[in-house]
Write a protein that holds these residues in place. Structure first.
Motif, PDB file in Angstrom:
ATOM      1  N   ASP A  26       0.856  -1.184   0.000  1.00  0.00           N
ATOM      2  CA  ASP A  26       0.000   0.000   0.000  1.00  0.00           C
ATOM      3  C   ASP A  26       0.891   1.232   0.000  1.00  0.00           C
ATOM      4  OD1 ASP A  26      -1.796   2.044   0.392  1.00  0.00           O
ATOM      5  OD2 ASP A  26      -2.663   1.237   2.233  1.00  0.00           O
ATOM      6  N   PHE A  27       1.034   1.853  -1.172  1.00  0.00           N
ATOM      7  CA  PHE A  27       1.899   3.027  -1.252  1.00  0.00           C
ATOM      8  C   PHE A  27       1.372   4.155  -0.378  1.00  0.00           C
ATOM      9  CE2 PHE A  27       2.836   7.168  -3.278  1.00  0.00           C
ATOM     10  CZ  PHE A  27       4.200   7.201  -3.025  1.00  0.00           C
ATOM     11  N   GLY A  28       0.062   4.277  -0.263  1.00  0.00           N
ATOM     12  CA  GLY A  28      -0.510   5.318   0.583  1.00  0.00           C
ATOM     13  C   GLY A  28      -0.057   5.184   2.023  1.00  0.00           C
ATOM     14  N   ALA A  29       0.043   3.942   2.509  1.00  0.00           N
ATOM     15  CA  ALA A  29       0.518   3.717   3.875  1.00  0.00           C
ATOM     16  C   ALA A  29       1.979   4.126   4.012  1.00  0.00           C
ATOM     17  CB  ALA A  29       0.340   2.253   4.258  1.00  0.00           C
ATOM     18  N   SER A  30       2.779   3.838   2.986  1.00  0.00           N
ATOM     19  CA  SER A  30       4.192   4.248   3.011  1.00  0.00           C
ATOM     20  C   SER A  30       4.301   5.768   3.049  1.00  0.00           C
ATOM     21  CB  SER A  30       4.914   3.711   1.769  1.00  0.00           C
ATOM     22  OG  SER A  30       4.892   2.306   1.735  1.00  0.00           O
ATOM     23  N   LEU A  31       3.474   6.438   2.257  1.00  0.00           N
ATOM     24  CA  LEU A  31       3.520   7.893   2.205  1.00  0.00           C
ATOM     25  C   LEU A  31       3.111   8.504   3.542  1.00  0.00           C
ATOM     26  CD1 LEU A  31       4.099  10.286   0.381  1.00  0.00           C
ATOM     27  CD2 LEU A  31       1.723  10.214  -0.391  1.00  0.00           C
ATOM     28  N   ARG A  32       2.091   7.928   4.171  1.00  0.00           N
ATOM     29  CA  ARG A  32       1.666   8.444   5.478  1.00  0.00           C
ATOM     30  C   ARG A  32       2.761   8.257   6.522  1.00  0.00           C
ATOM     31  NH1 ARG A  32      -3.079   6.104   3.607  1.00  0.00           N
ATOM     32  NH2 ARG A  32      -2.750   4.167   4.757  1.00  0.00           N
ATOM     33  N   PHE A  33       3.485   7.136   6.437  1.00  0.00           N
ATOM     34  CA  PHE A  33       4.582   6.933   7.379  1.00  0.00           C
ATOM     35  C   PHE A  33       5.648   8.006   7.196  1.00  0.00           C
ATOM     36  CE2 PHE A  33       8.857   5.413   8.233  1.00  0.00           C
ATOM     37  CZ  PHE A  33       8.755   5.105   9.579  1.00  0.00           C
ATOM     38  N   VAL A  34       6.020   8.288   5.951  1.00  0.00           N
ATOM     39  CA  VAL A  34       7.031   9.308   5.673  1.00  0.00           C
ATOM     40  C   VAL A  34       6.584  10.666   6.204  1.00  0.00           C
ATOM     41  CG1 VAL A  34       8.169  10.592   3.814  1.00  0.00           C
ATOM     42  CG2 VAL A  34       7.999   8.112   3.681  1.00  0.00           C
ATOM     43  N   GLU A  35       5.308  10.967   6.072  1.00  0.00           N
ATOM     44  CA  GLU A  35       4.786  12.249   6.547  1.00  0.00           C
ATOM     45  C   GLU A  35       4.784  12.334   8.070  1.00  0.00           C
ATOM     46  OE1 GLU A  35       1.685  13.036   2.808  1.00  0.00           O
ATOM     47  OE2 GLU A  35       0.992  12.102   4.662  1.00  0.00           O
ATOM     48  N   ASP A  36       4.627  11.199   8.750  1.00  0.00           N
ATOM     49  CA  ASP A  36       4.549  11.193  10.213  1.00  0.00           C
ATOM     50  C   ASP A  36       5.899  11.020  10.903  1.00  0.00           C
ATOM     51  OD1 ASP A  36       1.810  11.559  10.460  1.00  0.00           O
ATOM     52  OD2 ASP A  36       1.382   9.421  10.276  1.00  0.00           O
ATOM     53  N   TRP A  37       6.833  10.349  10.251  1.00  0.00           N
ATOM     54  CA  TRP A  37       8.115  10.057  10.877  1.00  0.00           C
ATOM     55  C   TRP A  37       8.923  11.348  11.012  1.00  0.00           C
ATOM     56  CZ3 TRP A  37      13.070   7.871   8.418  1.00  0.00           C
ATOM     57  CH2 TRP A  37      13.922   7.377   9.424  1.00  0.00           C
ATOM     58  N   PRO A  38       9.362  11.716  12.205  1.00  0.00           N
ATOM     59  CA  PRO A  38      10.071  12.982  12.397  1.00  0.00           C
ATOM     60  C   PRO A  38      11.287  13.174  11.492  1.00  0.00           C
ATOM     61  CG  PRO A  38       9.444  12.072  14.507  1.00  0.00           C
ATOM     62  CD  PRO A  38       9.129  11.016  13.485  1.00  0.00           C
ATOM     63  N   THR A  58      11.641  12.468   8.411  1.00  0.00           N
ATOM     64  CA  THR A  58      11.287  12.846   7.036  1.00  0.00           C
ATOM     65  C   THR A  58      10.046  13.718   6.969  1.00  0.00           C
ATOM     66  OG1 THR A  58      10.111  10.724   6.869  1.00  0.00           O
ATOM     67  CG2 THR A  58      12.324  10.835   5.915  1.00  0.00           C
ATOM     68  N   SER A  59       9.495  14.091   8.098  1.00  0.00           N
ATOM     69  CA  SER A  59       8.231  14.827   8.106  1.00  0.00           C
ATOM     70  C   SER A  59       8.345  16.204   7.469  1.00  0.00           C
ATOM     71  CB  SER A  59       7.707  14.960   9.537  1.00  0.00           C
ATOM     72  OG  SER A  59       8.640  15.645  10.358  1.00  0.00           O
ATOM     73  N   ALA A  60       9.568  16.727   7.322  1.00  0.00           N
ATOM     74  CA  ALA A  60       9.739  18.054   6.718  1.00  0.00           C
ATOM     75  C   ALA A  60       9.671  18.025   5.195  1.00  0.00           C
ATOM     76  CB  ALA A  60      11.076  18.660   7.155  1.00  0.00           C
ATOM     77  N   LEU A  61       9.679  16.827   4.602  1.00  0.00           N
ATOM     78  CA  LEU A  61       9.583  16.747   3.149  1.00  0.00           C
ATOM     79  C   LEU A  61       8.250  17.313   2.682  1.00  0.00           C
ATOM     80  CD1 LEU A  61      10.955  13.186   2.213  1.00  0.00           C
ATOM     81  CD2 LEU A  61      11.965  15.381   1.608  1.00  0.00           C
ATOM     82  N   PRO A  62       8.267  18.197   1.660  1.00  0.00           N
ATOM     83  CA  PRO A  62       6.995  18.699   1.134  1.00  0.00           C
ATOM     84  C   PRO A  62       6.150  17.546   0.605  1.00  0.00           C
ATOM     85  CG  PRO A  62       8.865  19.972   0.283  1.00  0.00           C
ATOM     86  CD  PRO A  62       9.433  18.762   0.964  1.00  0.00           C
ATOM     87  N   SER A  63       4.850  17.567   0.891  1.00  0.00           N
ATOM     88  CA  SER A  63       3.989  16.473   0.459  1.00  0.00           C
ATOM     89  C   SER A  63       2.614  17.008   0.092  1.00  0.00           C
ATOM     90  CB  SER A  63       3.861  15.430   1.566  1.00  0.00           C
ATOM     91  OG  SER A  63       2.918  14.438   1.215  1.00  0.00           O
ATOM     92  N   ASP A  64       2.054  16.436  -0.963  1.00  0.00           N
ATOM     93  CA  ASP A  64       0.688  16.782  -1.337  1.00  0.00           C
ATOM     94  C   ASP A  64      -0.257  15.621  -1.088  1.00  0.00           C
ATOM     95  OD1 ASP A  64       1.388  14.988  -3.300  1.00  0.00           O
ATOM     96  OD2 ASP A  64       1.299  16.414  -4.967  1.00  0.00           O
ATOM     97  N   GLY A  65       0.249  14.591  -0.389  1.00  0.00           N
ATOM     98  CA  GLY A  65      -0.583  13.442  -0.084  1.00  0.00           C
ATOM     99  C   GLY A  65      -0.736  12.457  -1.217  1.00  0.00           C
ATOM    100  N   ARG A  66      -0.088  12.717  -2.347  1.00  0.00           N
ATOM    101  CA  ARG A  66      -0.224  11.828  -3.507  1.00  0.00           C
ATOM    102  C   ARG A  66       1.115  11.272  -3.988  1.00  0.00           C
ATOM    103  NH1 ARG A  66      -3.419  16.182  -4.764  1.00  0.00           N
ATOM    104  NH2 ARG A  66      -1.855  16.992  -6.200  1.00  0.00           N
ATOM    105  N   ALA A  67       2.196  12.003  -3.746  1.00  0.00           N
ATOM    106  CA  ALA A  67       3.494  11.601  -4.281  1.00  0.00           C
ATOM    107  C   ALA A  67       4.579  11.745  -3.225  1.00  0.00           C
ATOM    108  CB  ALA A  67       3.855  12.436  -5.507  1.00  0.00           C
ATOM    109  N   LEU A  68       5.568  10.872  -3.309  1.00  0.00           N
ATOM    110  CA  LEU A  68       6.769  10.975  -2.490  1.00  0.00           C
ATOM    111  C   LEU A  68       7.867  11.547  -3.383  1.00  0.00           C
ATOM    112  CD1 LEU A  68       8.555  10.393  -0.009  1.00  0.00           C
ATOM    113  CD2 LEU A  68       8.865   8.066  -0.902  1.00  0.00           C
TER     114      LEU A  68
END
Length: 306
Positions: free
Chosen positions: A15-27, A29-39
Motif C-alpha cells: 500500500d503506497f498510501g501507507a508508506s507515504l503516510r509513514f514518511v509524513e509522520d516520521w520525524p 522525514t516529516s519536513a519533506l513537502p507532500s501533497d498526499g499523492r506523491a513521495l
C-alpha cells in the motif's frame, strides 16, 4: 525538465498510501513537502554518488517512478529498496496466522512495508547526528548540512537539497556538530568509499556478521548498527536484539515482564522469520502514526538513541 519514467511492481500486499503516510509522520522525514499523492526526494545514488531527484506515485500493482536523470538497473534497484519492493512480501501476511498480536497489527496497517533511508550511507550519518539529540533537532541539522554541502535537484518545480556524498563530507569542515561526531562522520565516509557501508556489501553478509561489521565502524553502537542494516540497507530479516525502545513496545504488546531477558525478545522474533525486520518495523511505525494509530508526537520528538 524532462523526467525519466519507469515502474516497479510489488510481489505480495503493498500500500503506497501507507508508506507515504509513514514518511509524513516520521520525524526524520516529516519536513519533506507532500501533497498526499506523491513521495518526492533527492539523494546521492549509491551507484555513482551523483545527485538524483525522484518522484514516486501509486500505480496498479506497485508504483510509478520518475527521476531527474536516466537510470539503469542499479538505481532502479535502489528505489525498490527504499520502498522495500525488492523483497517478495507474499509470505509476510501469513506470519499473523500464528501470532495474533502481529496479525492484529497487520490488519490495522495492511500493505505497509518498511520505508528505508535513501542509502546506508545516509542512514549511518543520521545515526551519528541523532545521538544524544531528538529526531526533530537532528533532522534540522542534517538538512543544514545538505543545504551547505550538497547539490540541489528540482522536482515538479520544488528544489530539494541533497545530502552530500561521502567524498564531499570527508573533506568538509564546520558541520555544526561536536568534534567527535564530525570525526565519526569522516570515518563513515571512508567506509562508504571503501565499499563497506553499501547495500551490496551488507546484504551479502548474514545479518549477524553485518551487524558485527557495522559495530566496528566509528560512532556505531548496537542500535545504530541495526538501524543501518535494517533501515539503510533494507535487510528484510534482521533482529539486532539490543534495542530498548523496541523492547518496551514488545513488552507492552505481548505482556512480557519488565525484567524479560534479551533472549526472550530474540525468541519472540524467531517466529517472524524471514521478515523479522518488517515485523519490527510495524511495531515501531505504530508509535509514529504510520501504523494507523494516534501518533505520540511528544515521545517521537524527544526520543534519543541510547
Amino acid at each position: 525538465m524532462r523526467m525519466h519514467e519507469f515502474a516497479l511492481s510489488a510481489d505480495g500486499p503493498f500500500d503506497f498510501g501507507a508508506s507515504l503516510r509513514f514518511v509524513e509522520d516520521w520525524p526524520a522525514t516529516s519536513a519533506l513537502p507532500s501533497d498526499g499523492r506523491a513521495l518526492r526526494f533527492g539523494y546521492c545514488a549509491e551507484a555513482d554518488w551523483l545527485p538524483i531527484g525522484v518522484r514516486v506515485t501509486a500505480a496498479p500493482g506497485g508504483v510509478a517512478v520518475a527521476t531527474t536523470r536516466a537510470t539503469g538497473r542499479e538505481i532502479r534497484g535502489e528505489v525498490a529498496r527504499i520502498l522495500s519492493l525488492d523483497v517478495d512480501g507474499g509470505g509476510f501476511a501469513r506470519l499473523g496466522e500464528g501470532d495474533p498480536v502481529l496479525g492484529d497489527l497487520r490488519r490495522r496497517s495492511p500493505g505497509l512495508r518498511p520505508v528505508c533511508f535513501w542509502s546506508p550511507w545516509e542512514s549511518a550519518c543520521w545515526a551519528v547526528i541523532v545521538q544524544r539529540s531528538s529526531m526533530l533537532v537532528a533532522s534540522r541539522i542534517k538538512q543544514r548540512i545538505a543545504e551547505r554541502y550538497g547539490a540541489e535537484v528540482t522536482i515538479d518545480g520544488q528544489v530539494y537539497a541533497v545530502f552530500p556524498p561521502p567524498v564531499t563530507l570527508l573533506e568538509a569542515g564546520g558541520l555544526g556538530l561536536p568534534a567527535q561526531k564530525e570525526e565519526w562522520l569522516r570515518g563513515l565516509a571512508r567506509a562508504a568509499l571503501d565499499g563497506v557501508l553499501t547495500t551490496e556489501h551488507l546484504r551479502a553478509l548474514p545479518p549477524e556478521e553485518a551487524l558485527a561489521e557495522l559495530r566496528a565502524l566509528p560512532g556505531v553502537g548496537p542500535f545504530s548498527a541495526g538501524l543501518i542494516l535494517i533501515r539503510g540497507a533494507g535487510a528484510p530479516d534482521a533482529f539486532p536484539g539490543d534495542e530498548p525502545r523496541l523492547f518496551a513496545i514488545l513488552r507492552e504488546a505481548y505482556g512480557l515482564p519488565e525484567d524479560a531477558p534479551k533472549a526472550a525478545y530474540r525468541k519472540l522474533a524467531e517466529a517472524w522469520r524471514p521478515y523479522r525486520s518488517w515485523a519490527s518495523f510495524l511495531f515501531r511505525a505504530a508509535t509514529y502514526g504510520g501504523g494507523g494509530q494516534e501518533v505520540d508526537r511528544k515521545r517521537a520528538g524527544e526520543w534519543t538513541t541510547p
